[in-house]
Design a protein around this motif. Structure first.
Motif, PDB file in Angstrom:
ATOM      1  N   LYS A  43      14.162   9.370  12.175  1.00  0.00           N
ATOM      2  CA  LYS A  43      13.240  10.433  12.990  1.00  0.00           C
ATOM      3  C   LYS A  43      11.770  10.453  12.401  1.00  0.00           C
ATOM      4  O   LYS A  43      11.053  10.460  13.189  1.00  0.00           O
ATOM      5  N   TYR A  44      11.540  10.076  11.179  1.00  0.00           N
ATOM      6  CA  TYR A  44      10.218  10.170  10.538  1.00  0.00           C
ATOM      7  C   TYR A  44       9.807   9.029   9.891  1.00  0.00           C
ATOM      8  O   TYR A  44      10.535   8.405   9.471  1.00  0.00           O
ATOM      9  N   LYS A  45       8.694   9.019   9.842  1.00  0.00           N
ATOM     10  CA  LYS A  45       7.905   7.703   9.379  1.00  0.00           C
ATOM     11  C   LYS A  45       7.826   7.694   7.650  1.00  0.00           C
ATOM     12  O   LYS A  45       7.371   8.989   7.250  1.00  0.00           O
ATOM     13  N   ALA A  46       8.231   6.897   6.983  1.00  0.00           N
ATOM     14  CA  ALA A  46       8.152   6.786   5.411  1.00  0.00           C
ATOM     15  C   ALA A  46       6.727   6.715   5.116  1.00  0.00           C
ATOM     16  O   ALA A  46       6.164   5.681   5.716  1.00  0.00           O
ATOM     17  N   VAL A  47       6.350   7.486   4.251  1.00  0.00           N
ATOM     18  CA  VAL A  47       4.728   7.342   3.966  1.00  0.00           C
ATOM     19  C   VAL A  47       4.408   7.262   2.573  1.00  0.00           C
ATOM     20  O   VAL A  47       3.459   7.195   1.981  1.00  0.00           O
ATOM     21  N   GLY A  48       5.549   7.098   1.632  1.00  0.00           N
ATOM     22  CA  GLY A  48       5.338   7.024   0.183  1.00  0.00           C
ATOM     23  C   GLY A  48       6.553   6.874  -0.637  1.00  0.00           C
ATOM     24  O   GLY A  48       7.723   7.103  -0.159  1.00  0.00           O
ATOM     25  N   LYS A  49       6.344   7.156  -1.803  1.00  0.00           N
ATOM     26  CA  LYS A  49       7.562   7.062  -2.902  1.00  0.00           C
ATOM     27  C   LYS A  49       7.087   8.330  -3.833  1.00  0.00           C
ATOM     28  O   LYS A  49       5.956   8.363  -4.086  1.00  0.00           O
ATOM     29  N   LEU A  50       8.372   8.853  -4.300  1.00  0.00           N
ATOM     30  CA  LEU A  50       8.207   9.934  -5.426  1.00  0.00           C
ATOM     31  C   LEU A  50       8.011   9.181  -6.778  1.00  0.00           C
ATOM     32  O   LEU A  50       9.107   8.287  -6.881  1.00  0.00           O
ATOM     33  N   HIS A  77       0.793  -1.310   0.044  1.00  0.00           N
ATOM     34  CA  HIS A  77      -0.073   0.131   0.128  1.00  0.00           C
ATOM     35  C   HIS A  77       0.696   1.450  -0.010  1.00  0.00           C
ATOM     36  O   HIS A  77       0.730   2.205   0.836  1.00  0.00           O
ATOM     37  N   VAL A  78       1.645   1.245  -0.994  1.00  0.00           N
ATOM     38  CA  VAL A  78       2.727   2.424  -1.004  1.00  0.00           C
ATOM     39  C   VAL A  78       1.895   3.535  -1.686  1.00  0.00           C
ATOM     40  O   VAL A  78       1.600   3.340  -2.707  1.00  0.00           O
ATOM     41  N   LYS A  79       1.812   4.659  -1.129  1.00  0.00           N
ATOM     42  CA  LYS A  79       1.394   5.874  -1.794  1.00  0.00           C
ATOM     43  C   LYS A  79       2.156   6.431  -2.615  1.00  0.00           C
ATOM     44  O   LYS A  79       3.498   6.930  -2.145  1.00  0.00           O
ATOM     45  N   GLU A  80       1.925   6.764  -3.623  1.00  0.00           N
ATOM     46  CA  GLU A  80       2.845   7.503  -4.845  1.00  0.00           C
ATOM     47  C   GLU A  80       2.689   8.893  -4.959  1.00  0.00           C
ATOM     48  O   GLU A  80       1.409   9.216  -5.171  1.00  0.00           O
ATOM     49  N   TYR A  81       3.566   9.632  -5.050  1.00  0.00           N
ATOM     50  CA  TYR A  81       3.391  11.384  -5.128  1.00  0.00           C
ATOM     51  C   TYR A  81       4.266  11.685  -6.386  1.00  0.00           C
ATOM     52  O   TYR A  81       5.356  11.340  -6.195  1.00  0.00           O
TER      53      TYR A  81
END
Length: 114
Positions: free
Chosen positions: A103-110, A5-9
């Motif tokens: 430090k931060y959560k990975a939420v997607g891919k470019l 479920h990787v969100k793509e941006y």
């Protein structure tokens, strides 16, 4: 982050998460990865010292050590590919990505715009 479920941006989509709309998270892209930097809003949010990076692909800036907004890629371009950079620049960007990932959560891919 589940690979299913990787969100793509695209860079244009990513630009909507720049901290201007407080109902949305603050996102930052580097080396094709997108991180939710909302917990660091005092740095990345409106008025923060790194607010220029909010909602943007920061790969180029981190590779060359720039905090200049003019060095950010246009939002209608494709994500920055580090393959054309020097080994030192690639390492610099990768070091920043490692710091962000701790430090931060990975939420997607470019992804490239179609």
């Amino acid at each position: 982050m589940s690979s299913e479920h990787v969100k793509e941006y695209t860079l244009k989509e990513l630009s909507k998460y720049n901290g201007e709309d407080e109902s949305k998270p603050i996102l930052l892209g580097i080396n094709y990865n997108v991180y939710d930097v909302t917990p660091g809003a005092k740095f990345y949010g409106k008025g923060g010292s790194y607010s220029l990076f909010a909602g943007r692909d920061c790969t180029h800036n981190f590779a060359i050590g720039s905090v200049n907004k003019d060095d950010l890629p246009a939002i209608d371009s494709d994500p920055v590919d580090l393959q054309t950079y020097t080994e030192d620049q690639q390492k610099a960007a990768q070091n920043w990505q490692e710091r962000l990932s701790q430090k931060y959560k990975a939420v997607g891919k470019l992804v490239k715009a179609e």
